[in-house]
Design an enzyme around this catalytic site. Structure first.
Site, short mmCIF file in Angstrom:
data_model
loop_
_atom_site.label_atom_id
_atom_site.label_comp_id
_atom_site.label_asym_id
_atom_site.label_seq_id
_atom_site.Cartn_x
_atom_site.Cartn_y
_atom_site.Cartn_z
N ASP A 17 3.82 -5.74 4.35
CA ASP A 17 3.67 -4.25 3.70
C ASP A 17 2.39 -4.48 2.60
O ASP A 17 2.44 -5.43 1.81
CB ASP A 17 4.86 -4.04 2.91
CG ASP A 17 5.25 -2.61 2.78
OD1 ASP A 17 6.31 -2.15 2.55
OD2 ASP A 17 4.04 -1.95 2.46
N ASP A 120 0.61 1.38 6.96
CA ASP A 120 0.32 0.18 6.06
C ASP A 120 1.50 -0.92 6.27
O ASP A 120 1.63 -1.48 5.19
CB ASP A 120 0.51 0.92 4.56
CG ASP A 120 1.82 1.07 4.03
OD1 ASP A 120 2.62 1.48 4.86
OD2 ASP A 120 1.96 1.24 2.77
N GLU A 121 2.31 -1.04 7.48
CA GLU A 121 3.33 -1.90 7.47
C GLU A 121 3.77 -2.18 8.92
O GLU A 121 3.33 -1.52 9.72
CB GLU A 121 4.81 -1.64 6.81
CG GLU A 121 5.32 -0.31 7.32
CD GLU A 121 6.52 0.05 6.65
OE1 GLU A 121 7.55 -0.78 6.39
OE2 GLU A 121 6.80 0.90 5.71
#
Length: 391
Positions: A17, A120-121
């Site tokens: 993350d 974003d992960e």
DNA sequence: AGTGTGGTTTAGG
DNA sequence: CTAACGCCTAAACCACACT
């Protein structure tokens, strides 16, 4: 740092993350352009929309900003009250997509089993790569902590931003682990650590247990993840229904069988919506709304054409000044991704909704937001066939 | 009982 | 001068009609 004795015969999943992604990426970008510029991550700063056009919401904030109690999702005005010196930078999605791709590319250099779940992960599956990485040592750490640190540090040295890595044997536990202390950290959450690291957490911190569910559970005395784990499955199902009851029961006990899927996900719907600079009234909605719907139709159409997707259902969403949302939809005879068809269908629905007896416009209600969506998708094959059959 | 359709709620990032 | 509360996707659930 906790270490298991043996990793040879169990699944191994990482969840990675990016810390304060939009803000970190903006900070890195500004530093790349001008190395002397102050690092946004070291001062109270946030990514936020424009207040004047009523897009004023915080989507990411720095750690110094967090210390002022600023949360992502709250209004920019509210955040400025908490910290008048807050530096607010506008959103820039093209920039985020750029860094997101570089981030995922690095993950893919370590394993082909990468599932990106948002900008974003991502999850990485190292189960079948034990032999490749088992002897890796880094900073006196052994596998798999060494691998997690290696990935984290490589991202930082090559791209300039930090990430958290969560390590476990399934996606749910890895996800929970990556959410522990931030930034720039590696955490494990193996089965034998659940009672100590996960059960004391408040129930709303369980992934998949949102506001509504946690409210129901806490009102019945189920306040922590451990409380849920020790509640009978039947009781949870009677409170939350079959599906969600099962999910909460098994998740709180650390059980999750969802696989890391590296294949490209096929969209199930496309939507686009816009909050307008000022609300529309029933008397003046015509010209403004046509412009907006044309814009939204073109946006959806462009994305669908790129994906070779066609929709059989087109719908609209209207949000009132009271933040109450209404949606209506209609089925098409032939699926489409033509912006003109989407546009005229949406316009018809808006006219029907506003001029009909939907009950939306009671006493001077106005429209804050208009959105359109396309769903019931196919790839055009069926569409070609049915067209062919007509002739 | 299963399927298609229309609409809302919940969740997450 | 003041000012609030985004945008997108997915799934579950409910109601209703039709079969």
């Amino acid at each position: 740092m906790y270490q298991r004795k043996n990793y040879a015969n169990s699944p191994l999943i990482f969840h990675i993350d990016v810390n304060s992604a939009f803000l970190s990426w903006t900070a890195v970008d500004l530093l790349n352009k001008n190395p002397k510029r102050i690092d946004l991550r070291t001062i109270p700063s946030a990514i936020g929309g424009d207040i004047n056009s009523r897009h004023g919401i915080i989507s990411a904030r720095s750690i110094p900003a967090k210390k002022y109690g600023i949360q992502s999702g709250e209004s920019v005005v509210n955040a400025l009250k908490k910290c008048p010196s807050l530096v607010v930078v506008p959103t820039n999605f093209e920039l985020y997509k750029h860094y997101s791709k570089l981030f995922i590319d690095i993950l893919r250099s370590y394993t082909p089993y990468v599932q990106q779940v948002s900008i974003d992960e991502a999850y990485c599956d190292f189960t079948d790569l034990y032999d490749m990485y088992k002897d890796l040592v880094k900073d006196n750490l052994t596998y798999p902590l060494s691998l997690a640190h290696e990935i984290k540090d490589t991202i930082y040295s090559k791209l300039g931003f930090t990430v958290n890595v969560g390590i476990s044997t399934n996606k749910l536990l890895a996800k929970m682990a990556s959410d522990f202390t931030k930034p720039n950290r590696v955490h494990t959450l193996f089965e034998e650590e659940i009672s100590q690291k996960m059960w004391p957490l408040p129930i709303n911190e369980l992934h998949g247990c949102g506001k509504s569910t946690s409210l129901k559970l806490t009102s019945l005395g189920i306040k922590t993840i451990g409380d849920a784990a020790h509640t009978d499955l039947e009781v949870l199902c009677s409170i939350l229904g079959e599906k969600h009851g099962n999910y909460i029961y098994y998740s709180s006990n650390g059980i999750n069988t969802s696989a890391v899927s590296s294949s490209k996900r096929i969209a199930k719907s496309y939507s686009s919506e816009r909050t307008m600079p000022s609300n529309l009234t029933i008397d003046n909605y015509d010209s403004d709304i046509q412009n907006i719907i044309q814009h939204l139709s073109q946006n959806i159409s462009r994305r669908m054409i790129k994906d070779n997707a066609y929709a059989s259902t087109i719908g609209i969403t209207l949000k009132t000044n009271h933040f109450k949302t209404h949606s209506t939809q209609t089925s098409l005879l032939i699926s489409t991704n033509d912006s003109n068809v989407i546009y005229s269908t949406a316009i018809d629905l808006v006219n029907k909704e506003l001029l009909g007896e939907s009950g939306l416009f009671m006493k001077g209600d106005t429209i804050r937001l208009v959105g359109i969506f396309a769903t019931n998708l196919d790839n055009g094959d069926y569409r070609q066939l049915s067209l062919f059959d007509l002739f």
